[in-house]
Design a protein around this motif. Structure first.
Motif, PDB file in Angstrom:
ATOM      1  N   UNK A 259       0.827  -1.203   0.000  1.00 34.42           N
ATOM      2  CA  UNK A 259       0.000   0.000   0.000  1.00 34.42           C
ATOM      3  C   UNK A 259       0.867   1.261   0.000  1.00 34.42           C
ATOM      4  N   UNK A 260       0.475   2.230  -0.794  1.00 33.45           N
ATOM      5  CA  UNK A 260       1.237   3.472  -0.912  1.00 33.45           C
ATOM      6  C   UNK A 260       0.329   4.640  -0.532  1.00 33.45           C
ATOM      7  N   UNK A 261       0.825   5.556   0.332  1.00 36.17           N
ATOM      8  CA  UNK A 261      -0.003   6.702   0.712  1.00 36.17           C
ATOM      9  C   UNK A 261      -0.439   7.487  -0.514  1.00 36.17           C
TER      10      UNK A 261
ATOM     11  N   UNK B  47      -0.495   2.010  11.898  1.00 35.55           N
ATOM     12  CA  UNK B  47       0.516   3.060  11.835  1.00 35.55           C
ATOM     13  C   UNK B  47       1.004   3.230  10.399  1.00 35.55           C
ATOM     14  N   UNK B  49       0.540   4.569   6.720  1.00 35.82           N
ATOM     15  CA  UNK B  49      -0.239   5.527   5.925  1.00 35.82           C
ATOM     16  C   UNK B  49      -0.680   4.952   4.586  1.00 35.82           C
ATOM     17  N   UNK B  50       0.051   3.969   4.086  1.00 34.76           N
ATOM     18  CA  UNK B  50      -0.364   3.315   2.861  1.00 34.76           C
ATOM     19  C   UNK B  50      -1.681   2.585   3.074  1.00 34.76           C
ATOM     20  N   UNK B  51      -1.771   1.874   4.197  1.00 35.51           N
ATOM     21  CA  UNK B  51      -3.000   1.157   4.534  1.00 35.51           C
ATOM     22  C   UNK B  51      -4.136   2.150   4.757  1.00 35.51           C
ATOM     23  N   UNK B  53      -4.574   5.050   3.296  1.00 35.32           N
ATOM     24  CA  UNK B  53      -5.046   5.459   1.965  1.00 35.32           C
ATOM     25  C   UNK B  53      -5.978   4.431   1.355  1.00 35.32           C
ATOM     26  N   UNK B  54      -5.602   3.196   1.599  1.00 38.29           N
ATOM     27  CA  UNK B  54      -6.299   2.085   0.993  1.00 38.29           C
ATOM     28  C   UNK B  54      -7.713   1.912   1.542  1.00 38.29           C
ATOM     29  N   UNK B  55      -7.866   2.106   2.847  1.00 42.45           N
ATOM     30  CA  UNK B  55      -9.097   1.653   3.485  1.00 42.45           C
ATOM     31  C   UNK B  55      -9.946   2.780   4.077  1.00 42.45           C
ATOM     32  N   UNK B  77      -3.486  13.443   4.502  1.00 42.15           N
ATOM     33  CA  UNK B  77      -2.245  12.901   3.966  1.00 42.15           C
ATOM     34  C   UNK B  77      -1.469  13.903   3.122  1.00 42.15           C
ATOM     35  N   UNK B  78      -2.156  14.824   2.471  1.00 43.72           N
ATOM     36  CA  UNK B  78      -1.425  15.760   1.621  1.00 43.72           C
ATOM     37  C   UNK B  78      -1.106  17.067   2.337  1.00 43.72           C
ATOM     38  N   UNK B  88       5.056  12.749  11.157  1.00 45.38           N
ATOM     39  CA  UNK B  88       4.846  11.303  11.092  1.00 45.38           C
ATOM     40  C   UNK B  88       4.829  10.827   9.631  1.00 45.38           C
ATOM     41  N   UNK B  91       8.484  10.876   8.030  1.00 39.54           N
ATOM     42  CA  UNK B  91       9.564  10.004   8.499  1.00 39.54           C
ATOM     43  C   UNK B  91       9.476   8.599   7.909  1.00 39.54           C
ATOM     44  N   UNK B  92       8.470   8.340   7.079  1.00 41.07           N
ATOM     45  CA  UNK B  92       8.307   6.988   6.546  1.00 41.07           C
ATOM     46  C   UNK B  92       8.661   6.945   5.064  1.00 41.07           C
ATOM     47  N   UNK B  94       8.441   6.051   1.228  1.00 38.32           N
ATOM     48  CA  UNK B  94       7.284   5.778   0.380  1.00 38.32           C
ATOM     49  C   UNK B  94       7.766   5.110  -0.898  1.00 38.32           C
TER      50      UNK B  94
END
Ligand SMILES: Nc1ncnc2c1ncn2[C@@H]1O[C@H](COP(=O)(O)OP(=O)(O)OP(=O)(O)O)[C@@H](O)[C@H]1O
Ligand code: SF4
Ligand code: SF4
Ligand SMILES: [Mg+2]
Lengths: 325, 191
Positions: A259-261, B47, B49-51, B53-55, B77-78, B88, B91-92, B94
């Protein structure tokens, strides 16, 4: 040193668990965790190894640092066969950083004792020299000198992992094998450790093998990537090329699944997730049961890891690799 | 995943964190299908952010026991308003942005039984000012769908340190010094 001077060469490495016979003579089941891995490590690179749980990443890493012996195949370090030079010679040049930072440190030893052990046993340094190196080492990993007298449980996960990294560096190795070094850390702390690893590599001219199941982390740190599936390397390529245009359908599945933000993905094609039985591996491609590109020939023989149409450095083990415009 | 009796609400606490990405994708797909077909509400704790976005349609960001920001997923997110949310996210790593600089959040959260007066994030915040250190800071409407618990929130496109971002910073990573100068247990129990 030139680009193609290989620091480490792995040839047909295999590791089997179980097997043999019980006291009554019945055959014990045998599981092959790593099946014929050939891979070179060039000086100065960061080789990322990715793949799903149980695919053999840690088993490969443990053989690389001498914590486990291959059932077949060999490892050469600077051209020297490691089965003859023994684990002490290997330990001085190849060190390991574990996933779980706190439990990988001896709880009864102070940080000083933990860091001094490799200096004493592997480098044979005297007291004064150890003292000088300890001070530099602890500063290099962004910890303060008074931490040397404390015990592992007094540290947070991020600090403990920096101690784990310091311990690996205490032996002045050329290669550091990092097995999921940031996976157990809080996301806000991961970046500290990744940035630290990045600087230490530049300052000390290190070579890394970086194992992770987190593709974003691997993409950010690796110069080259090897993808493992069912005990084998199924694709290897420079990191950018791999993430931009993978050749192997499994690599593509991994990339598409992460999953990607800010990216809402289209519907995925319901992956079965089905792995072959490790006690009874199929004759052909182990990914065949899940592969959208499978054809009859895939089930007959195992596809070899070989170059396709993307240059010397991009190899895949697939009969019908992906094509990109 | 256990699902009895057609629930109206599913609370999923990091249900995919230990899973491989392919299995995770499958679980998220099933959960999404379920909520669409049966109109089930999902409270998804993660924790990643990809998840998110997904859900998620909406996100609440928690810090030291409280919600510090909430709003629509894309907006959070943006262009988040709260400095903690921004840090937060930054620091991750992508996927697809390997050159992105990773900025660690310095220090550690305070122990929840020893919260400082004012903003609980003050000791780690690059935008902290004197007024942040006293009184109760309420969760208030900021802009768009965003509500945040912050006296000096970020404007759209504003960087943490005040300058306007024209392009996301790139290039070499930089490290932060050991943040809490008084030792590992200065902030109470370790996370
Ligand atoms: N000492 C052992 N005895 C028996 N089987 C083992 C042993 N070590 C590993 N295995 C098996 O070998 C396979 C590969 O394990 P390995 O730990 O190398 O996987 P991995 O890729 O590191 O997985 P993970 O991502 O979960 O850490 C697994 O099926 C595992 O159960
Ligand atoms: S060899 Fe065949 S089954 Fe295996 S990955 Fe390639 S196309 Fe798929
Ligand atoms: S209230 Fe002040 S200290 Fe707290 S997040 Fe906002 S700017 Fe930072
Ligand atoms: Mg492992």
């Amino acid at each position: 040193m030139s680009e193609d001077a290989h620091l480490i060469e792995m040839r047909d490495l295999a590791r089997t668990f179980g097997g043999g016979r019980t006291v009554f003579g019945a055959r014990k089941p045998q599981l092959t965790a790593v099946r014929g891995v050939s891979l070179d490590l060039a000086k100065g690179e960061t080789l990322g190894i990715v793949g799903e749980s149980g695919c053999g990443k840690s088993t490969l890493a443990r053989m690389l640092v001498g914590l486990d012996r291959p059932t077949a195949g060999g490892i050469r370090l600077d051209g020297e066969d490691l089965s003859s030079s023994g684990t002490k010679a290997l330990a001085r040049r190849v060190q390991y950083v574990f996933q779980d930072p706190v439990s990988s440190l001896n709880p009864r030893q102070t940080i000083r004792e933990i860091l001094e052990a490799p200096m004493r046993h592997l480098l044979g340094l005297g007291r004064a020299e150890r003292e000088a190196r300890l001070a530099k080492l602890i500063e290099d990993v962004n910890l303060r000198p008074e931490f040397l007298e404390r015990y592992p449980h007094e540290f947070s996960g991020g600090q403990a992992q920096r101690i784990g990294i310091a311990r690996a560096l205490a032996a002045e190795p050329d290669v550091v094998v990092l097995d999921e070094p940031v996976s157990a850390l809080d996301v806000s702390v991961q970046a500290q450790v990744l940035n630290l690893l990045d600087r230490l590599k530049r300052e000390r001219g290190l070579t890394y093998v970086f194992i992770s199941h987190d593709l974003a982390v691997v993409e950010s740190i690796a110069t080259r990537v090897a993808v493992m599936y069912f005990g084998e390397i199924v694709e290897t390529a420079p990191a950018r090329a791999m993430f931009k245009a993978p050749l192997h359908p499994y690599t593509k599945l991994l990339i598409d699944s992460a999953p990607v933000p800010n990216r809402k993905r289209g519907t995925l094609g319901g992956d079965s997730g089905e792995l072959p039985d490790p006690y009874d591996p199929p004759p052909g491609c182990p990914f065949a049961a899940r592969c959208p590109r499978v054809e009859a020939d895939c089930r007959e023989t195992m596809p070899p890891l070989e170059t396709k149409n993307r240059g010397e450095n991009h190899r895949a083990a697939c009969f019908h690799p992906l094509t990109w415009p | 995943m256990a699902l009895a009796n057609d629930p109206e609400l599913i609370i999923a606490d990091e249900p995919t964190t230990a899973l491989d990405v392919t299995v995770q994708a499958e679980v998220l797909r099933l959960l999404d299908e379920l909520r669409r077909e049966r109109n089930t509400a999902v409270l998804f704790i993660t924790h990643d952010f990809g998840v998110v976005s997904e859900i998620a349609d909406r996100v609440a960001v928690m810090y030291a026991g409280r919600i510090v920001e909430t709003g629509r997923t894309e907006e959070i997110l943006t262009e988040p308003a709260h400095p903690y949310t921004r840090m937060l996210i930054d620091c991750v790593p992508v996927m697809g942005e390997p050159e992105r600089r990773l900025d660690a959040v310095p220090g550690r959260p305070p122990a929840v039984n020893r919260l400082p007066p004012g903003c609980a994030f003050a000791d780690r915040c690059p935008r902290v000012e004197a007024d942040c250190r006293s009184g109760e800071i309420p969760l208030e409407e900021k802009r768009g769908s965003l509500q945040a618990r912050c006296l000096h929130p970020l404007q759209p496109g504003e960087a943490l340190f005040g300058e306007v971002i024209t392009d996301r910073p790139k290039g070499r990573r930089h490290e932060l010094p050991e943040a809490n100068a008084s030792g590992p247990d200065a902030h109470g129990p370790l996370p």
